[in-house]
Design a protein around this motif. Structure first.
Motif, PDB file in Angstrom:
ATOM      1  N   GLY A 155       0.791  -1.222   0.000  1.00 52.39           N
ATOM      2  CA  GLY A 155       0.000   0.000   0.000  1.00 52.39           C
ATOM      3  C   GLY A 155       0.820   1.268   0.000  1.00 52.39           C
ATOM      4  O   GLY A 155       0.269   2.345  -0.257  1.00 52.39           O
ATOM      5  N   ASP A 156       2.139   1.167   0.260  1.00 49.10           N
ATOM      6  CA  ASP A 156       2.989   2.357   0.219  1.00 49.10           C
ATOM      7  C   ASP A 156       3.123   2.849  -1.218  1.00 49.10           C
ATOM      8  O   ASP A 156       3.034   2.079  -2.178  1.00 49.10           O
ATOM      9  CB  ASP A 156       4.364   2.055   0.803  1.00 49.10           C
ATOM     10  CG  ASP A 156       4.320   1.895   2.321  1.00 49.10           C
ATOM     11  OD1 ASP A 156       3.252   2.179   2.905  1.00 49.10           O
ATOM     12  OD2 ASP A 156       5.340   1.478   2.904  1.00 49.10           O
ATOM     13  N   ILE A 157       3.370   4.131  -1.347  1.00 48.45           N
ATOM     14  CA  ILE A 157       3.460   4.779  -2.664  1.00 48.45           C
ATOM     15  C   ILE A 157       4.912   5.017  -3.021  1.00 48.45           C
ATOM     16  O   ILE A 157       5.713   5.422  -2.170  1.00 48.45           O
ATOM     17  CB  ILE A 157       2.671   6.100  -2.665  1.00 48.45           C
ATOM     18  CG1 ILE A 157       1.176   5.820  -2.468  1.00 48.45           C
ATOM     19  CG2 ILE A 157       2.881   6.862  -3.968  1.00 48.45           C
ATOM     20  CD1 ILE A 157       0.335   7.066  -2.364  1.00 48.45           C
ATOM     21  N   ILE A 158       5.254   4.774  -4.271  1.00 46.76           N
ATOM     22  CA  ILE A 158       6.603   4.997  -4.769  1.00 46.76           C
ATOM     23  C   ILE A 158       6.522   5.537  -6.185  1.00 46.76           C
ATOM     24  O   ILE A 158       5.623   5.173  -6.952  1.00 46.76           O
ATOM     25  CB  ILE A 158       7.431   3.697  -4.718  1.00 46.76           C
ATOM     26  CG1 ILE A 158       8.857   3.956  -5.193  1.00 46.76           C
ATOM     27  CG2 ILE A 158       6.781   2.618  -5.556  1.00 46.76           C
ATOM     28  CD1 ILE A 158       9.766   2.758  -5.011  1.00 46.76           C
ATOM     29  N   THR A 159       7.434   6.414  -6.526  1.00 45.59           N
ATOM     30  CA  THR A 159       7.467   7.032  -7.850  1.00 45.59           C
ATOM     31  C   THR A 159       8.486   6.327  -8.733  1.00 45.59           C
ATOM     32  O   THR A 159       9.634   6.136  -8.336  1.00 45.59           O
ATOM     33  CB  THR A 159       7.817   8.525  -7.752  1.00 45.59           C
ATOM     34  OG1 THR A 159       6.842   9.194  -6.945  1.00 45.59           O
ATOM     35  CG2 THR A 159       7.842   9.174  -9.127  1.00 45.59           C
ATOM     36  N   ILE A 218       5.634   8.067 -13.124  1.00 40.93           N
ATOM     37  CA  ILE A 218       4.348   7.521 -12.711  1.00 40.93           C
ATOM     38  C   ILE A 218       4.486   7.039 -11.278  1.00 40.93           C
ATOM     39  O   ILE A 218       5.503   6.438 -10.908  1.00 40.93           O
ATOM     40  CB  ILE A 218       3.887   6.383 -13.649  1.00 40.93           C
ATOM     41  CG1 ILE A 218       2.569   5.793 -13.173  1.00 40.93           C
ATOM     42  CG2 ILE A 218       4.941   5.323 -13.776  1.00 40.93           C
ATOM     43  CD1 ILE A 218       2.002   4.739 -14.107  1.00 40.93           C
ATOM     44  N   THR A 219       3.500   7.327 -10.465  1.00 42.17           N
ATOM     45  CA  THR A 219       3.499   6.914  -9.066  1.00 42.17           C
ATOM     46  C   THR A 219       2.643   5.674  -8.909  1.00 42.17           C
ATOM     47  O   THR A 219       1.496   5.635  -9.339  1.00 42.17           O
ATOM     48  CB  THR A 219       2.962   8.045  -8.164  1.00 42.17           C
ATOM     49  OG1 THR A 219       3.775   9.208  -8.340  1.00 42.17           O
ATOM     50  CG2 THR A 219       2.998   7.633  -6.710  1.00 42.17           C
ATOM     51  N   ARG A 262       6.971  -5.829  -5.000  1.00 41.69           N
ATOM     52  CA  ARG A 262       6.246  -5.916  -6.257  1.00 41.69           C
ATOM     53  C   ARG A 262       5.322  -4.704  -6.347  1.00 41.69           C
ATOM     54  O   ARG A 262       4.492  -4.477  -5.461  1.00 41.69           O
ATOM     55  CB  ARG A 262       5.431  -7.198  -6.341  1.00 41.69           C
ATOM     56  CG  ARG A 262       4.849  -7.466  -7.731  1.00 41.69           C
ATOM     57  CD  ARG A 262       3.958  -8.705  -7.705  1.00 41.69           C
ATOM     58  NE  ARG A 262       4.683  -9.880  -7.276  1.00 41.69           N
ATOM     59  CZ  ARG A 262       5.401 -10.661  -8.085  1.00 41.69           C
ATOM     60  NH1 ARG A 262       5.491 -10.358  -9.377  1.00 41.69           N
ATOM     61  NH2 ARG A 262       6.028 -11.726  -7.620  1.00 41.69           N
ATOM     62  N   VAL A 263       5.480  -3.926  -7.406  1.00 39.89           N
ATOM     63  CA  VAL A 263       4.728  -2.677  -7.546  1.00 39.89           C
ATOM     64  C   VAL A 263       3.866  -2.730  -8.805  1.00 39.89           C
ATOM     65  O   VAL A 263       4.144  -3.478  -9.738  1.00 39.89           O
ATOM     66  CB  VAL A 263       5.679  -1.455  -7.602  1.00 39.89           C
ATOM     67  CG1 VAL A 263       6.484  -1.322  -6.331  1.00 39.89           C
ATOM     68  CG2 VAL A 263       6.607  -1.557  -8.812  1.00 39.89           C
ATOM     69  N   ARG A 264       2.825  -1.901  -8.805  1.00 44.80           N
ATOM     70  CA  ARG A 264       1.949  -1.806  -9.970  1.00 44.80           C
ATOM     71  C   ARG A 264       1.188  -0.496  -9.886  1.00 44.80           C
ATOM     72  O   ARG A 264       0.995   0.067  -8.802  1.00 44.80           O
ATOM     73  CB  ARG A 264       0.967  -2.975 -10.016  1.00 44.80           C
ATOM     74  CG  ARG A 264      -0.071  -2.946  -8.895  1.00 44.80           C
ATOM     75  CD  ARG A 264      -0.915  -4.183  -8.872  1.00 44.80           C
ATOM     76  NE  ARG A 264      -1.979  -4.097  -7.871  1.00 44.80           N
ATOM     77  CZ  ARG A 264      -2.700  -5.141  -7.461  1.00 44.80           C
ATOM     78  NH1 ARG A 264      -2.470  -6.341  -7.957  1.00 44.80           N
ATOM     79  NH2 ARG A 264      -3.645  -4.970  -6.554  1.00 44.80           N
ATOM     80  N   ALA A 311      11.926   7.511  -4.982  1.00 43.90           N
ATOM     81  CA  ALA A 311      11.776   7.291  -6.422  1.00 43.90           C
ATOM     82  C   ALA A 311      12.816   6.283  -6.882  1.00 43.90           C
ATOM     83  O   ALA A 311      13.884   6.135  -6.274  1.00 43.90           O
ATOM     84  CB  ALA A 311      11.917   8.594  -7.192  1.00 43.90           C
ATOM     85  N   VAL A 312      12.489   5.588  -7.971  1.00 45.95           N
ATOM     86  CA  VAL A 312      13.395   4.602  -8.535  1.00 45.95           C
ATOM     87  C   VAL A 312      13.309   4.694 -10.053  1.00 45.95           C
ATOM     88  O   VAL A 312      12.214   4.861 -10.601  1.00 45.95           O
ATOM     89  CB  VAL A 312      13.025   3.175  -8.039  1.00 45.95           C
ATOM     90  CG1 VAL A 312      11.622   2.793  -8.460  1.00 45.95           C
ATOM     91  CG2 VAL A 312      14.029   2.141  -8.534  1.00 45.95           C
ATOM     92  N   PRO A 313      14.423   4.630 -10.766  1.00 47.09           N
ATOM     93  CA  PRO A 313      14.362   4.676 -12.237  1.00 47.09           C
ATOM     94  C   PRO A 313      13.799   3.383 -12.793  1.00 47.09           C
ATOM     95  O   PRO A 313      13.939   2.308 -12.205  1.00 47.09           O
ATOM     96  CB  PRO A 313      15.827   4.890 -12.636  1.00 47.09           C
ATOM     97  CG  PRO A 313      16.629   4.381 -11.486  1.00 47.09           C
ATOM     98  CD  PRO A 313      15.814   4.630 -10.263  1.00 47.09           C
ATOM     99  N   SER A 314      13.170   3.482 -13.946  1.00 48.90           N
ATOM    100  CA  SER A 314      12.494   2.321 -14.530  1.00 48.90           C
ATOM    101  C   SER A 314      13.472   1.238 -14.965  1.00 48.90           C
ATOM    102  O   SER A 314      13.095   0.067 -15.034  1.00 48.90           O
ATOM    103  CB  SER A 314      11.635   2.763 -15.720  1.00 48.90           C
ATOM    104  OG  SER A 314      12.443   3.361 -16.724  1.00 48.90           O
TER     105      SER A 314
END
Length: 234
Positions: free
Chosen positions: A76-80, A149-150, A163-165, A195-198
């Motif tokens: 549920g945490d948010i990351i960019t 995108i966040t 695992r993010v989406r 933030a993390v690069p793609s």
């Protein structure tokens, strides 16, 4: 028009209808599965409330991050995710082959003389062949996608990876554009700005597309897809 002519005309109409249905079925693209549910934001788990409230500031099940940075680490945490995708690929090939063969048989003699007909040797044999092949090919492709995108953390793996989406929709005039991404990231790759690069997202699936009048105008019609398919005889 007699009965036989009427039946023949009905057979022709039926055959034409079947042919058109077959062409439309072959040319129409396969139904696109709606995968929007795979990119829905993940909600954090609800903490169990024991019903006890002693009136103090601290409550069980609620985080107290007074001295910890707010980097994503839980469901549920948010990351960019910063989109920094750029690929350039080129390939070229060239092939050339050649083959030349010559076979000759000496003139056949009979009683010390060559066999002739009207003064022309008739038992002289010779075979020659010459083969040449040359082929060239080249391919160049370039893609670029930048932006951000966040997303939310949907699962914390056993090794600590996240695992993010997520997705982002933008409606412009008569069309909609959306960006979708999902993958796995390491907590160590998350910067101080959360933030993390793609290019550091493992198993990344990034989709950039659109819907609406503009997207439909850029799509090829079914008749055009027919002539571009393997079923086209032209």
């Amino acid at each position: 028009m007699n009965i036989q002519q009427t039946q023949g005309l009905n057979h022709i109409k039926t055959a034409f209808a079947v042919l058109m249905v077959a062409l439309l079925s072959a040319c129409s693209s396969a139904p696109v599965k709606d995968t929007s549910a795979d990119y829905e934001s993940a909600a954090p788990p609800v903490a169990a409330d024991d019903g006890q409230n002693m009136g103090s500031i601290y409550r069980s099940g609620y985080g107290m991050t007074l001295f910890v940075d707010r980097r994503a680490r839980q469901v549920g945490d948010i990351i960019t995710v910063t989109l920094e995708e750029k690929t350039d690929a080129s390939k070229s090939s060239s092939t050339a082959t050649g083959k030349e063969s010559n076979i000759s048989v000496p003139t056949v003699t009979l009683f010390g003389r060559g066999v002739t007909s009207g003064g022309t040797p008739i038992l002289t044999t010779g075979v020659s062949s010459d083969q040449d092949f040359s082929g060239k090919g080249s391919s160049t492709q370039s893609n670029s996608l930048t932006g951000s995108i966040t997303v939310t953390v949907s699962e914390v793996l056993r090794n600590g990876s996240l695992r993010v989406r997520g997705e982002k929709w933008v409606t412009i005039n008569q069309g909609e554009e959306f960006i979708r991404i999902k993958g796995i990231i390491r907590p160590e790759d998350i910067g101080a700005d959360n933030a993390v690069p793609s290019y550091k997202v493992a198993d990344a699936r990034i989709t950039y597309s659109g819907k609406g009048a503009l997207a439909d105008a850029n799509s090829m019609g079914w008749l055009g897809r027919l002539f571009q398919s393997v079923l086209s005889p032209f």
